[in-house]
Structures are given as structure tokens and as C-alpha cells.
Design a protein around this motif. Structure first.
Motif, PDB file in Angstrom:
ATOM      1  N   ILE A 118      20.137  10.421   7.001  1.00  0.00           N
ATOM      2  CA  ILE A 118      19.099   9.445   6.676  1.00  0.00           C
ATOM      3  C   ILE A 118      19.754   8.341   5.867  1.00  0.00           C
ATOM      4  CG2 ILE A 118      16.917   9.002   5.500  1.00  0.00           C
ATOM      5  CD1 ILE A 118      16.680  10.821   7.982  1.00  0.00           C
ATOM      6  N   THR A 119      19.635   7.116   6.364  1.00  0.00           N
ATOM      7  CA  THR A 119      20.204   5.955   5.680  1.00  0.00           C
ATOM      8  C   THR A 119      19.083   5.088   5.144  1.00  0.00           C
ATOM      9  OG1 THR A 119      22.233   5.914   6.993  1.00  0.00           O
ATOM     10  CG2 THR A 119      21.536   3.830   6.024  1.00  0.00           C
ATOM     11  N   LEU A 120      19.241   4.614   3.919  1.00  0.00           N
ATOM     12  CA  LEU A 120      18.272   3.717   3.305  1.00  0.00           C
ATOM     13  C   LEU A 120      18.996   2.774   2.362  1.00  0.00           C
ATOM     14  CD1 LEU A 120      16.212   5.789   0.675  1.00  0.00           C
ATOM     15  CD2 LEU A 120      18.192   6.696   1.862  1.00  0.00           C
ATOM     16  N   HIS A 121      18.459   1.572   2.222  1.00  0.00           N
ATOM     17  CA  HIS A 121      19.096   0.512   1.444  1.00  0.00           C
ATOM     18  C   HIS A 121      18.203   0.166   0.264  1.00  0.00           C
ATOM     19  CE1 HIS A 121      21.091  -3.775   1.610  1.00  0.00           C
ATOM     20  NE2 HIS A 121      21.076  -3.265   0.384  1.00  0.00           N
ATOM     21  N   LEU A 122      18.674   0.462  -0.928  1.00  0.00           N
ATOM     22  CA  LEU A 122      17.947   0.094  -2.143  1.00  0.00           C
ATOM     23  C   LEU A 122      18.412  -1.290  -2.571  1.00  0.00           C
ATOM     24  CD1 LEU A 122      15.865   1.212  -4.190  1.00  0.00           C
ATOM     25  CD2 LEU A 122      17.809   1.868  -5.617  1.00  0.00           C
ATOM     26  N   ILE A 178      12.670  -0.413   0.588  1.00  0.00           N
ATOM     27  CA  ILE A 178      12.808   0.883  -0.071  1.00  0.00           C
ATOM     28  C   ILE A 178      12.617   0.736  -1.584  1.00  0.00           C
ATOM     29  CG2 ILE A 178      14.454   2.725  -0.641  1.00  0.00           C
ATOM     30  CD1 ILE A 178      13.359   2.932   2.187  1.00  0.00           C
ATOM     31  N   GLN A 179      11.836   1.661  -2.165  1.00  0.00           N
ATOM     32  CA  GLN A 179      11.577   1.685  -3.601  1.00  0.00           C
ATOM     33  C   GLN A 179      12.305   2.872  -4.237  1.00  0.00           C
ATOM     34  OE1 GLN A 179       9.528  -0.977  -4.870  1.00  0.00           O
ATOM     35  NE2 GLN A 179       9.998  -1.573  -2.750  1.00  0.00           N
ATOM     36  N   THR A 209       0.850  -1.187   0.000  1.00  0.00           N
ATOM     37  CA  THR A 209       0.000   0.000   0.000  1.00  0.00           C
ATOM     38  C   THR A 209       0.889   1.242   0.000  1.00  0.00           C
ATOM     39  OG1 THR A 209      -1.815   1.093   1.186  1.00  0.00           O
ATOM     40  CG2 THR A 209      -0.174  -0.055   2.537  1.00  0.00           C
ATOM     41  N   ASN A 210       0.357   2.365   0.444  1.00  0.00           N
ATOM     42  CA  ASN A 210       1.126   3.612   0.396  1.00  0.00           C
ATOM     43  C   ASN A 210       1.453   4.163   1.779  1.00  0.00           C
ATOM     44  OD1 ASN A 210      -1.402   4.433   1.176  1.00  0.00           O
ATOM     45  ND2 ASN A 210      -1.706   5.891  -0.495  1.00  0.00           N
ATOM     46  N   GLU A 211       1.223   3.373   2.811  1.00  0.00           N
ATOM     47  CA  GLU A 211       1.553   3.825   4.161  1.00  0.00           C
ATOM     48  C   GLU A 211       2.081   2.673   5.011  1.00  0.00           C
ATOM     49  OE1 GLU A 211      -1.972   5.436   5.948  1.00  0.00           O
ATOM     50  OE2 GLU A 211      -3.016   3.518   5.887  1.00  0.00           O
ATOM     51  N   PRO A 212       2.950   2.990   5.973  1.00  0.00           N
ATOM     52  CA  PRO A 212       3.553   4.292   6.281  1.00  0.00           C
ATOM     53  C   PRO A 212       4.570   4.697   5.223  1.00  0.00           C
ATOM     54  CG  PRO A 212       4.577   2.597   7.618  1.00  0.00           C
ATOM     55  CD  PRO A 212       3.455   1.921   6.885  1.00  0.00           C
ATOM     56  N   ASP A 213       4.698   5.996   5.012  1.00  0.00           N
ATOM     57  CA  ASP A 213       5.556   6.520   3.957  1.00  0.00           C
ATOM     58  C   ASP A 213       6.957   6.788   4.505  1.00  0.00           C
ATOM     59  OD1 ASP A 213       6.763   7.826   1.859  1.00  0.00           O
ATOM     60  OD2 ASP A 213       5.022   9.095   1.412  1.00  0.00           O
ATOM     61  N   PRO A 214       7.990   6.117   3.976  1.00  0.00           N
ATOM     62  CA  PRO A 214       9.349   6.369   4.455  1.00  0.00           C
ATOM     63  C   PRO A 214       9.828   7.796   4.190  1.00  0.00           C
ATOM     64  CG  PRO A 214       9.358   4.886   2.563  1.00  0.00           C
ATOM     65  CD  PRO A 214       7.942   5.032   2.988  1.00  0.00           C
ATOM     66  N   VAL A 215       9.229   8.478   3.235  1.00  0.00           N
ATOM     67  CA  VAL A 215       9.577   9.882   3.000  1.00  0.00           C
ATOM     68  C   VAL A 215       9.161  10.723   4.205  1.00  0.00           C
ATOM     69  CG1 VAL A 215       9.176  11.897   1.546  1.00  0.00           C
ATOM     70  CG2 VAL A 215       9.429   9.630   0.496  1.00  0.00           C
ATOM     71  N   TRP A 216       7.978  10.476   4.698  1.00  0.00           N
ATOM     72  CA  TRP A 216       7.484  11.154   5.899  1.00  0.00           C
ATOM     73  C   TRP A 216       8.360  10.775   7.096  1.00  0.00           C
ATOM     74  CZ3 TRP A 216       1.760  10.516   7.969  1.00  0.00           C
ATOM     75  CH2 TRP A 216       1.537  11.459   8.973  1.00  0.00           C
ATOM     76  N   ALA A 217       8.730   9.502   7.174  1.00  0.00           N
ATOM     77  CA  ALA A 217       9.582   9.051   8.271  1.00  0.00           C
ATOM     78  C   ALA A 217      10.927   9.767   8.252  1.00  0.00           C
ATOM     79  CB  ALA A 217       9.785   7.540   8.181  1.00  0.00           C
TER      80      ALA A 217
END
Length: 237
Positions: free
Chosen positions: A40-44, A51-52, A20-28
Motif C-alpha cells: 500500500i503506497t500513500l503520499h503524506l 492523505i491525512q 467529509t469522512n468518505e470514501p475512507d482510504p483505510v477501507w480502500a
């Protein structure tokens, strides 16, 4: 005091569980920044399990703090990194069957591939960190391959207790000293929590700690801004 990098992957994991579209990692990411995150660390991942591409692109456009992108040395994700240009890429090993990253890169086994990835990213203006176990030969190879930083894998430390954990702290401290003597920036992460972070934060010249699961877990109870503030205050203390 080390900077705090907040890994938001697990926010995306919850979202992807329902597709779905929530929770949004952008908001996080925005809330983590408001709580005092320095990075901010994220793993693609290649399999896009959390992460998308869209998350990365929007966070890169909106974050006011450092963006650290974790990647394998695969062509598809390297291409995206060179297009999006995060502040830093941390090269990590990646296996489809693992729940989360299980250990550091083996630079002795694949130096040419890692070196090519480092040079490609640096040519795009991106600083490169390598996620490594605290092994002297691996750290020396990181310098030879041209990395600018090393993130020490603290997973084994997090799994141990008592004398075994004291031995892991000593091993990480010695590795940290070697990294600094090599002229590389010292970072650490994996398995760090509110109850075990202090000995790692106390390693001399520690520049940044990357913490995800523990902060996101606490945020369910107290909110993400407060969870980040709590970790920042703990590290400072």
C-alpha cells in the motif's frame, strides 16, 4: 513477476473534495490488500491535500502488507515518518502548484539534504527508496547517498507513443540495469495504466510497480478488489 503497490491517494482526494469522512482510504487499503496488492503506497504531502495523518497511522496499524510512504524531505513529515515507521519511505520532490508529482528528485542539486533524510529514516529502521528520473548521474548519486532502492519515474514513458515510447522503454531498461548493478532494488511508477504497464513490468529484475490513478479509476466501474486483481493478472500475463 513484479509486486504490485497500490497507491490510494486518489481515494483520499475524493473524500477531501467534500471535507467529509468518505470514501475512507483505510477501507480502500484493506480492499486493495484483499484484491492481492503486495504493498500500500500513500503520499503524506505537506499541504495534506489528500492523505491525512490519521490515514497513515491507521493503515500502518492495520495493513498486513508492506506500507510505502511517499514524502518530501521536509522536517514535519520526516518526523511523522520516524514516529509511525512505515516499512519503506520513498523520497519524492514536491511543489504546491503541481497536480501530482511531476518528476524525480534532483540529487545533484541537493545531496546533503537528501543524505541527511536518508540517514535519519534508516536510523529509525526504515528502508529508503528515491524517486528518480532514468538519468545515470542521478542513479549513481542514489548509491553514494545510501539509498536501498530506486523507483524509476515512468511519467515521460506514459506520455509518449510510437518510436518515442520505444526510446523511453530503452532508457528505462538501461536505467534498471544500472540500478541492479549498483546493488539497489528496482521499482517503477507514475502514469502506469492497464494499457501501458506490460513493457515496464518486463524490465529485467523489476521488483515492484506502484500504480494509483488507473486502478482507482477502474475501481469506480468494477470495484477496488476487482481492479487490483485485474492489474495483478495483467502483470502476471
Amino acid at each position: 513477476m513484479p509486486n504490485l503497490g497500490v497507491n490510494i491517494d486518489h481515494v483520499a482526494t475524493v473524500r477531501q473534495a467534500r471535507q467529509t469522512n468518505e470514501p475512507d482510504p483505510v477501507w480502500a487499503a484493506a480492499l486493495a490488500e484483499m484484491g492481492g496488492a503486495d504493498c500500500i503506497t500513500l503520499h503524506l504531502r505537506e499541504d495534506r491535500r489528500h492523505i491525512q495523518d490519521r490515514d497513515l497511522r491507521i493503515i500502518r496499524e492495520t495493513a498486513k502488507v508492506k506500507v510505502n510512504l511517499e514524502l518530501a524531505t521536509a522536517e514535519e513529515v520526516l518526523k511523522i515518518a520516524c514516529e509511525v515507521k512505515p516499512d519503506q519511505v520513498t523520497l519524492v520532490p514536491e511543489k504546491r502548484e503541481e497536480v501530482t508529482t511531476e518528476g524525480g528528485l534532483d540529487l545533484l542539486r541537493q545531496p546533503e539534504k537528501v543524505k541527511a533524510a536518508i540517514e535519519r529514516l534508516q536510523d529509525a529502521g526504515i528502508a529508503v527508496s528515491l524517486f528518480l528520473d532514468p538519468e545515470p548521474a542521478q542513479l549513481l548519486m542514489a548509491k553514494k547517498l545510501g539509498a536501498t532502492a530506486v523507483e524509476l519515474h515512468t511519467g515521460q514513458f506514459a506520455l509518449t507513443r510510437g518510436d518515442a515510447q520505444l526510446a523511453e522503454i530503452e532508457k528505462l531498461t538501461q536505467a534498471g540495469q544500472q540500478i541492479c548493478e549498483l546493488g539497489l532494488e528496482l521499482l517503477a511508477g507514475h502514469g502506469l495504466t492497464y494499457s501501458n504497464v506490460l513493457p515496464i513490468a518486463a524490465i529485467p529484475k523489476m521488483s515492484e510497480l506502484n500504480i494509483g490513478h488507473s486502478i482507482i479509476a477502474r475501481s469506480i466501474m468494477v470495484g477496488l478488489q476487482q481492479a487490483v486483481r485485474d492489474m495483478k493478472q495483467l502483470i502476471a500475463g
